[in-house]
Design an enzyme around this catalytic site. Structure first.
Site, PDB file in Angstrom:
ATOM      1  N   LYS A 173       8.747  -8.858  22.167  1.00  0.00           N
ATOM      2  CA  LYS A 173       8.499  -9.487  20.869  1.00  0.00           C
ATOM      3  C   LYS A 173       9.710 -10.245  20.331  1.00  0.00           C
ATOM      4  O   LYS A 173       9.566 -11.221  19.610  1.00  0.00           O
ATOM      5  CB  LYS A 173       8.041  -8.438  19.851  1.00  0.00           C
ATOM      6  CG  LYS A 173       6.618  -7.975  20.101  1.00  0.00           C
ATOM      7  CD  LYS A 173       6.063  -7.254  18.894  1.00  0.00           C
ATOM      8  CE  LYS A 173       4.582  -6.987  19.051  1.00  0.00           C
ATOM      9  NZ  LYS A 173       4.299  -5.899  20.036  1.00  0.00           N
ATOM     10  N   GLU A 227       3.688  -9.729   9.021  1.00  0.00           N
ATOM     11  CA  GLU A 227       2.781  -8.589   8.921  1.00  0.00           C
ATOM     12  C   GLU A 227       3.114  -7.671  10.080  1.00  0.00           C
ATOM     13  O   GLU A 227       3.619  -8.109  11.116  1.00  0.00           O
ATOM     14  CB  GLU A 227       1.321  -9.050   9.027  1.00  0.00           C
ATOM     15  CG  GLU A 227       0.775  -9.208  10.458  1.00  0.00           C
ATOM     16  CD  GLU A 227       1.453 -10.308  11.263  1.00  0.00           C
ATOM     17  OE1 GLU A 227       2.002 -11.257  10.662  1.00  0.00           O
ATOM     18  OE2 GLU A 227       1.445 -10.212  12.507  1.00  0.00           O
ATOM     19  N   SER A 265       6.043  -4.863  29.397  1.00  0.00           N
ATOM     20  CA  SER A 265       6.294  -5.501  28.102  1.00  0.00           C
ATOM     21  C   SER A 265       7.245  -4.726  27.193  1.00  0.00           C
ATOM     22  O   SER A 265       7.908  -5.318  26.352  1.00  0.00           O
ATOM     23  CB  SER A 265       4.970  -5.743  27.374  1.00  0.00           C
ATOM     24  OG  SER A 265       4.227  -4.542  27.258  1.00  0.00           O
TER      25      SER A 265
HETATM   26  C1  LIG Z   1       3.085  -5.636  20.600  1.00  0.00           C
HETATM   27  C2  LIG Z   1       3.145  -5.188  22.006  1.00  0.00           C
HETATM   28  C3  LIG Z   1       2.150  -5.551  22.958  1.00  0.00           C
HETATM   29  C4  LIG Z   1       0.931  -6.346  22.603  1.00  0.00           C
HETATM   30  O1  LIG Z   1       1.173  -7.613  22.103  1.00  0.00           O
HETATM   31  P1  LIG Z   1       0.860  -8.942  22.934  1.00  0.00           P
HETATM   32  O2  LIG Z   1       0.988 -10.025  21.936  1.00  0.00           O
HETATM   33  O3  LIG Z   1      -0.525  -8.821  23.494  1.00  0.00           O
HETATM   34  O4  LIG Z   1       1.866  -9.018  24.028  1.00  0.00           O
HETATM   35  C5  LIG Z   1       2.311  -5.149  24.268  1.00  0.00           C
HETATM   36  N1  LIG Z   1       3.361  -4.395  24.656  1.00  0.00           N
HETATM   37  C6  LIG Z   1       4.322  -4.009  23.791  1.00  0.00           C
HETATM   38  C7  LIG Z   1       5.439  -3.184  24.286  1.00  0.00           C
HETATM   39  C8  LIG Z   1       4.238  -4.384  22.443  1.00  0.00           C
HETATM   40  O5  LIG Z   1       5.202  -3.990  21.591  1.00  0.00           O
END
Ligand SMILES: *Cc1c(COP(=O)(O)O)cnc(C)c1O
Length: 393
Positions: A89, A111, A377
């Site tokens: 993010k 948000e 992610s």
């Molecule tokens: C917020 C988040 C997601 C989901 O958000 P996307 O916009 O779909 O990438 C996925 N993995 C993690 C670790 C997150 O913090």
């Protein structure tokens, strides 16, 4: 045929900017300026420098040897979990804070649901020295205390949203209301590839550094700049959009999007938008979303807060409808098992969102020579309580 956005702000049938008239000046200013700002050499330089020195990029592309042996294929993990603040993010919030500065904005709103995007936004506001107001549902504030504390430590004001179900969608409504009332000095940092055009495209471009690095890292490691598969979990879709971006129109690279099935797609407690969703408008864009027959948004459910969203971004709606990406839904239990497996086999504790992507190896078979890149992610530190409860640790 392109799977990327067209000059009207649409991915095929999806996208656009369906916004109240009062919001038009803000969104229109951004639409007119974002591409020019992003292509300024001084912007690119500052963005890339911060990605390197502050976020810690490039994130490694790690060959997961023991996981690969178990599933008899070549699995690489794109380590977004190693970024500052623990997930992908931050790539987007760094980009948007620099955008806000170039547009002369002095006040940032955002948000947040579970608080991950709120923390990433509060972080970059502290970094640049801009006022930060984060809207968060009252119920989420109660259940995500550590992230509320983090935001406060970083200097942000956390404003409770007390209407409706007191969760993410109500926080979003409050943020939009704030933006309407403060059109001149305020920038709204949206946390995924959702919202009215140009947000989905702008966020995808900021996250596209991920697929650019994958190309370079695979070239160095495998002598070929593309994998056979890219796998990513999809909440709103930003980590997936970043991992796919430079491969969108190269159909030799197969894309796999993993959604949260929650307790099961047919259980009534799910967030598998592609299967359960219908075309509609949510947060300013035309996309797929979970809704009742009357068009009321259905409350989604997933064990992972980041995937607990009733829609997907318009890029993903298009990838689904055209069949460019294969969508697979993974249950809570399957994700948790895959998350624990990564701990034992590779010494990496993944975010539960990312664990959904890892769970596909139990669902789908790959060839021994396939190169499969998984977007890891985020890291699992934030999810320890959930792991503890689930496995009785
Ligand atoms: C917020 C988040 C997601 C989901 O958000 P996307 O916009 O779909 O990438 C996925 N993995 C993690 C670790 C997150 O913090």
């Amino acid at each position: 045929m392109t799977y990327n956005i067209n000059n009207k702000g649409y991915y095929g049938d999806f996208g656009g900017a369906f916004i109240p008239e009062m919001l038009y000046p803000n969104v229109e200013e951004l639409r007119q300026k974002y591409l020019n700002v992003m292509s300024e050499p001084s912007f690119e330089k500052e963005f890339n420098q911060l990605l390197k020195d502050y976020v810690g990029r490039p994130s490694p592309l790690y060959f997961a040897k023991r996981l690969s042996e178990k599933y008899n294929t070549k699995i690489y993990l794109k380590r977004e979990d190693l970024n500052h603040t623990g997930a992908h993010k931050i790539n987007n919030t760094i980009g948007q804070i620099l955008m806000a500065k170039r547009l002369g904005k002095t006040r940032i709103i955002a948000e947040t649901g579970a608080g991950q995007h709120g923390v990433a936004t509060a972080t970059v506001c502290a970094l640049i020295g801009l006022e930060c107001i984060v809207y968060m549902g009252e119920i989420d504030i109660a259940r995500q205390a550590p992230n509320v504390a983090r935001m406060k430590m970083l200097g942000a004001t956390v404003v409770p949203a007390t209407s409706g179900s007191k969760t993410l969608k109500d926080a979003t409504n409050e943020a939009i209301r704030d933006w309407i009332n403060n059109p001149v000095d305020t920038h709204y940092i949206i946390g995924s590839v959702v919202g009215p055009h140009p947000y989905p495209d702008m966020v995808a471009r900021f996250q596209s550094v991920v697929s650019k690095e994958i190309q370079e890292q695979l070239q160095a490691r495998e002598g070929i700049a593309k994998p056979d598969y890219i796998v990513a979990c999809v909440g709103g879709g930003s980590n997936a959009a970043g991992a796919y971006y430079h491969f969108l129109d190269d159909t030799e690279v197969k894309l796999i999007a993993v959604e949260a099935a929650g307790h099961g797609v047919d259980s009534g407690e799910s967030a598998a938008t592609s299967v359960l969703g219908k075309e509609g408008i949510i947060h300013g864009s035309k996309t797929l979303l979970m809704q009742t027959k009357d068009g009321q948004i259905t409350e989604p459910y997933s064990i992972s807060a980041g995937l607990d969203y009733p829609g997907v971004g318009p890029m993903h709606a298009h990838l689904y409808k055209t069949g460019r990406a294969e969508f697979i839904a993974i249950t809570d239990d399957q994700a948790m098992t895959a998350g624990l497996e990564l701990c034992k086999l590779e010494g990496i504790i993944p975010a539960i969102e990312s664990a959904h992507a890892l769970a596909i190896f139990e669902q789908k078979e790959f060839k021994p020579n396939d190169i499969v890149v998984v977007s890891l992610s985020g890291r699992g530190d934030k999810d320890l309580d959930t792991y503890i409860k689930h496995f009785g640790l």
